[in-house]
Write a protein that holds these residues in place. Structure first.
Motif, PDB file in Angstrom:
ATOM      1  N   LYS A  68      -3.590   1.487 -11.950  1.00  0.00           N
ATOM      2  CA  LYS A  68      -3.074   0.196 -11.328  1.00  0.00           C
ATOM      3  C   LYS A  68      -1.660   0.344 -10.831  1.00  0.00           C
ATOM      4  CE  LYS A  68      -2.832  -4.793 -12.405  1.00  0.00           C
ATOM      5  NZ  LYS A  68      -2.963  -5.781 -13.629  1.00  0.00           N
ATOM      6  N   VAL A  69      -1.394   0.002  -9.612  1.00  0.00           N
ATOM      7  CA  VAL A  69      -0.338   0.291  -8.923  1.00  0.00           C
ATOM      8  C   VAL A  69      -0.024  -0.959  -8.068  1.00  0.00           C
ATOM      9  CG1 VAL A  69      -0.400   2.866  -8.759  1.00  0.00           C
ATOM     10  CG2 VAL A  69      -1.205   1.411  -6.976  1.00  0.00           C
ATOM     11  N   PRO A  70       1.249  -1.263  -8.148  1.00  0.00           N
ATOM     12  CA  PRO A  70       1.959  -2.457  -7.283  1.00  0.00           C
ATOM     13  C   PRO A  70       1.964  -2.158  -5.841  1.00  0.00           C
ATOM     14  CG  PRO A  70       3.812  -1.568  -8.377  1.00  0.00           C
ATOM     15  CD  PRO A  70       2.428  -0.645  -8.965  1.00  0.00           C
ATOM     16  N   LEU A  71       1.206  -3.194  -5.211  1.00  0.00           N
ATOM     17  CA  LEU A  71       1.557  -3.085  -3.702  1.00  0.00           C
ATOM     18  C   LEU A  71       2.618  -3.638  -2.959  1.00  0.00           C
ATOM     19  CD1 LEU A  71      -2.288  -4.094  -3.012  1.00  0.00           C
ATOM     20  CD2 LEU A  71      -1.357  -1.903  -3.250  1.00  0.00           C
ATOM     21  N   SER A  72       3.845  -2.726  -3.279  1.00  0.00           N
ATOM     22  CA  SER A  72       5.088  -3.199  -2.722  1.00  0.00           C
ATOM     23  C   SER A  72       5.157  -3.165  -1.229  1.00  0.00           C
ATOM     24  CB  SER A  72       5.987  -2.561  -3.327  1.00  0.00           C
ATOM     25  OG  SER A  72       5.809  -0.938  -3.300  1.00  0.00           O
ATOM     26  N   ASP A  73       4.401  -2.249  -0.544  1.00  0.00           N
ATOM     27  CA  ASP A  73       4.272  -2.257   1.097  1.00  0.00           C
ATOM     28  C   ASP A  73       3.013  -1.467   1.417  1.00  0.00           C
ATOM     29  OD1 ASP A  73       4.723   0.478   0.734  1.00  0.00           O
ATOM     30  OD2 ASP A  73       6.849   0.506   0.738  1.00  0.00           O
ATOM     31  N   ASN A  74       2.934  -1.367   2.953  1.00  0.00           N
ATOM     32  CA  ASN A  74       1.562  -0.968   3.288  1.00  0.00           C
ATOM     33  C   ASN A  74       1.418   0.500   3.280  1.00  0.00           C
ATOM     34  OD1 ASN A  74       0.713  -3.338   4.060  1.00  0.00           O
ATOM     35  ND2 ASN A  74       1.357  -3.394   5.969  1.00  0.00           N
ATOM     36  N   THR A  75       2.318   1.372   2.688  1.00  0.00           N
ATOM     37  CA  THR A  75       2.283   2.578   2.518  1.00  0.00           C
ATOM     38  C   THR A  75       0.928   3.137   1.752  1.00  0.00           C
ATOM     39  OG1 THR A  75       4.006   2.912   1.043  1.00  0.00           O
ATOM     40  CG2 THR A  75       4.736   3.281   3.299  1.00  0.00           C
ATOM     41  N   ILE A  76       1.078   2.566   0.423  1.00  0.00           N
ATOM     42  CA  ILE A  76      -0.189   2.845  -0.496  1.00  0.00           C
ATOM     43  C   ILE A  76      -1.520   2.444   0.161  1.00  0.00           C
ATOM     44  CG2 ILE A  76      -1.041   2.216  -2.778  1.00  0.00           C
ATOM     45  CD1 ILE A  76       1.864   1.485  -3.709  1.00  0.00           C
ATOM     46  N   LEU A  77      -1.337   1.241   0.807  1.00  0.00           N
ATOM     47  CA  LEU A  77      -2.793   1.027   1.457  1.00  0.00           C
ATOM     48  C   LEU A  77      -3.161   1.967   2.502  1.00  0.00           C
ATOM     49  CD1 LEU A  77      -2.371  -2.869   1.796  1.00  0.00           C
ATOM     50  CD2 LEU A  77      -3.834  -1.675   0.332  1.00  0.00           C
ATOM     51  N   GLU A  78      -2.158   2.595   3.253  1.00  0.00           N
ATOM     52  CA  GLU A  78      -2.467   3.236   4.581  1.00  0.00           C
ATOM     53  C   GLU A  78      -2.802   4.556   3.972  1.00  0.00           C
ATOM     54  OE1 GLU A  78       1.281   3.083   6.525  1.00  0.00           O
ATOM     55  OE2 GLU A  78       0.738   1.239   7.589  1.00  0.00           O
ATOM     56  N   GLN A  79      -2.375   5.250   2.885  1.00  0.00           N
ATOM     57  CA  GLN A  79      -2.476   6.401   2.262  1.00  0.00           C
ATOM     58  C   GLN A  79      -4.041   6.416   1.796  1.00  0.00           C
ATOM     59  OE1 GLN A  79       0.329   6.945  -0.781  1.00  0.00           O
ATOM     60  NE2 GLN A  79       2.090   7.726   0.522  1.00  0.00           N
ATOM     61  N   GLU A  80      -4.495   5.301   1.062  1.00  0.00           N
ATOM     62  CA  GLU A  80      -5.506   5.178   0.510  1.00  0.00           C
ATOM     63  C   GLU A  80      -6.639   5.059   1.471  1.00  0.00           C
ATOM     64  OE1 GLU A  80      -6.498   6.366  -2.661  1.00  0.00           O
ATOM     65  OE2 GLU A  80      -4.274   7.260  -2.522  1.00  0.00           O
ATOM     66  N   LEU A  81      -6.492   3.988   2.278  1.00  0.00           N
ATOM     67  CA  LEU A  81      -7.433   3.508   3.071  1.00  0.00           C
ATOM     68  C   LEU A  81      -7.618   4.116   4.693  1.00  0.00           C
ATOM     69  CD1 LEU A  81      -7.459  -0.280   2.277  1.00  0.00           C
ATOM     70  CD2 LEU A  81      -8.893   1.290   1.452  1.00  0.00           C
ATOM     71  N   GLY A  82      -6.522   4.742   5.019  1.00  0.00           N
ATOM     72  CA  GLY A  82      -6.252   5.391   6.274  1.00  0.00           C
ATOM     73  C   GLY A  82      -5.589   4.151   7.360  1.00  0.00           C
ATOM     74  N   ASP A  83      -5.531   4.827   8.596  1.00  0.00           N
ATOM     75  CA  ASP A  83      -4.748   4.222   9.305  1.00  0.00           C
ATOM     76  C   ASP A  83      -5.452   3.005   9.790  1.00  0.00           C
ATOM     77  OD1 ASP A  83      -2.229   5.421   9.155  1.00  0.00           O
ATOM     78  OD2 ASP A  83      -2.979   6.859  10.785  1.00  0.00           O
TER      79      ASP A  83
END
Length: 83
Positions: A68-83
């Motif tokens: 479980k990681v905090p979503l502080s910005d979009n970089t985590i989402l971009e890394q895991e889900l792609g662009d």
């Protein structure tokens, strides 16, 4: 005092399992009736865009490789889900 069992069951229905929990629900006739019953214990209303943004920035979490990681910005989402 102690919360009545039927009110406690409504808390569970709204996914309010612990104090200081927030949920978004669709407001319809049934929800209105249920909110009226639990009104002494909750605060509700239409959220503003800034409140929603603030809640997402401060309280949102995601799961990355089982952690479980905090979503502080979009970089985590971009890394895991792609662009």
């Amino acid at each position: 005092g102690k919360v009545p069992k039927n009110i406690y069951n409504l808390f569970l229905k709204f996914r309010l399992k612990e104090p200081n929990t927030g949920v978004f629900v669709k407001y319809d006739a049934v929800t209105r009736k249920h909110l009226h019953l639990i009104e002494p214990w909750v605060v509700y209303g239409k959220p503003s865009e800034s409140i929603v943004k603030d809640l997402i920035e401060r309280k949102s979490f995601g799961f990355v490789k089982g952690a479980k990681v905090p979503l502080s910005d979009n970089t985590i989402l971009e890394q895991e889900l792609g662009d």
